[in-house]
Design an enzyme around this catalytic site. Sequence first.
Site, PDB file in Angstrom:
ATOM      1  N   SER A 157      -9.397  -3.689   8.185  1.00  0.00           N
ATOM      2  CA  SER A 157     -10.785  -4.073   8.439  1.00  0.00           C
ATOM      3  C   SER A 157     -10.857  -5.591   8.564  1.00  0.00           C
ATOM      4  CB  SER A 157     -11.697  -3.562   7.318  1.00  0.00           C
ATOM      5  OG  SER A 157     -13.047  -3.875   7.587  1.00  0.00           O
ATOM      6  N   THR A 158     -11.526  -6.275   7.644  1.00  0.00           N
ATOM      7  CA  THR A 158     -11.701  -7.724   7.731  1.00  0.00           C
ATOM      8  C   THR A 158     -10.343  -8.435   7.786  1.00  0.00           C
ATOM      9  OG1 THR A 158     -13.684  -7.481   6.375  1.00  0.00           O
ATOM     10  CG2 THR A 158     -12.832  -9.710   6.677  1.00  0.00           C
ATOM     11  N   HIS A 195     -11.833  -1.319  11.584  1.00  0.00           N
ATOM     12  CA  HIS A 195     -13.288  -1.318  11.537  1.00  0.00           C
ATOM     13  C   HIS A 195     -13.802  -2.336  12.554  1.00  0.00           C
ATOM     14  CE1 HIS A 195     -13.159   0.119   7.057  1.00  0.00           C
ATOM     15  NE2 HIS A 195     -12.805   1.056   7.918  1.00  0.00           N
ATOM     16  N   MET A 214     -12.136  -5.259   3.585  1.00  0.00           N
ATOM     17  CA  MET A 214     -13.095  -5.122   2.499  1.00  0.00           C
ATOM     18  C   MET A 214     -13.327  -3.643   2.192  1.00  0.00           C
ATOM     19  SD  MET A 214     -17.008  -6.586   2.353  1.00  0.00           S
ATOM     20  CE  MET A 214     -16.459  -8.196   2.888  1.00  0.00           C
ATOM     21  N   ASP A 271     -11.773   1.927   2.012  1.00  0.00           N
ATOM     22  CA  ASP A 271     -11.445   2.918   3.034  1.00  0.00           C
ATOM     23  C   ASP A 271      -9.926   2.989   3.200  1.00  0.00           C
ATOM     24  OD1 ASP A 271     -11.707   4.791   5.063  1.00  0.00           O
ATOM     25  OD2 ASP A 271     -11.926   3.264   6.618  1.00  0.00           O
TER      26      ASP A 271
END
Length: 386
Positions: A205-206, A232, A325, A328
């Site tokens: 993600s991030t 994401h 973050m 998940d």
Amino acid sequence: MAIKVLVVDDSSFFRRRVSEIINSDPQLEVIGNAVNGKEAVDLAKQLRPDVITMDIEMPVMDGITAVREIMKSTPTPILMFSSLTHDGAKATLDALDAGALDFLPKKFEDIARNRDEAVSLLQKRVIEIARKRVMMRRTAVRPATAATITPREPVSRDAARPLAARPATTTATRVPVAPRSAIKPVAARFKATGKKYQLMAIGTSTGGPVALQKVLTKLPANFPLPIVLVQHMPATFTAAFAARLNNLCKISVKEAADGDVLKPGVAYLAPGGMQMMLEGRPGSTRVRIIDGGERMNYKPCVDVTFGSAAKIYQDKVLSMILTGMGADGREGCRMLKSGGSTIWAQDEESCVVYGMPQAVAKANISTEDLPLERISERILVELGLG
């Protein structure tokens, strides 16, 4: 002490709106505003903020150029605001390449389902990336000699003897030795486990766009496994991101489409706003792209893709969770581990946000914590390619 934030945007309305949201969190404080990239570069040097929020399209100096200049002079965590368009996606990816750590849609209604959720997400993103500021500045001021090992001069037989044992006529000469602080420990060599794999799966993600680029660009064109990628990312971004990776990598990278048959040496990026599942059997596995679902927090979701892979491939998946973050991927990795598959996690120091990797590490699901710079090396060793 509050996290100090510099807000950069040529729209006075947007600067005011972002400043109000940031200042409404007691952990955050806006210490300055800039209306273009040049002002941002100057204020970054003067104010030394902990985080900068940055628009992309601005007069005098655009946001991408400003990011590059700030990273040269005053490395600072930067959160980009971007329009959810194809051009906006390309510009945002350029900003991430330049050194920005994360991005959010400029229209708050695109961030989350309601205003309160959007406000909370913005505040959390600023707080999370602020954690990287110390490391970024420490790296920036590290002496150049610390990055390399200074070679030693050849040592003569006499010079290697104890001084008392040398011939009287020998003049002792000092052998140049690298200062202790300049010598890096030799990185441990990886060893393959001997396991056999039929799929590689990566969730992130991030910080993921840059992390995926660093890992995938080092894989050879003859990579023996199909790869599924879950990042994401908004729906309008994934096609541009897949195209960028495909241009940079030796393997093929594409945005996954419903019905795709998994092939070795091809990476399939889950489309934003949807869920990617796998169906079939090893050697004849197809991609299913389904509606993201209103109740799902992440679209795409690592848990969904990894869980479907666990059902098909059992112990034959080489999987890893990179920077991001939240948590998940933890439950999908749990399913993979229960079937005997391998799970690695990116280490804390190299993560932009140590959320997702920490979740699998704390749950004792991952077997190895790896620095980003060595993940591709570890993959190649494990598969007998390096």
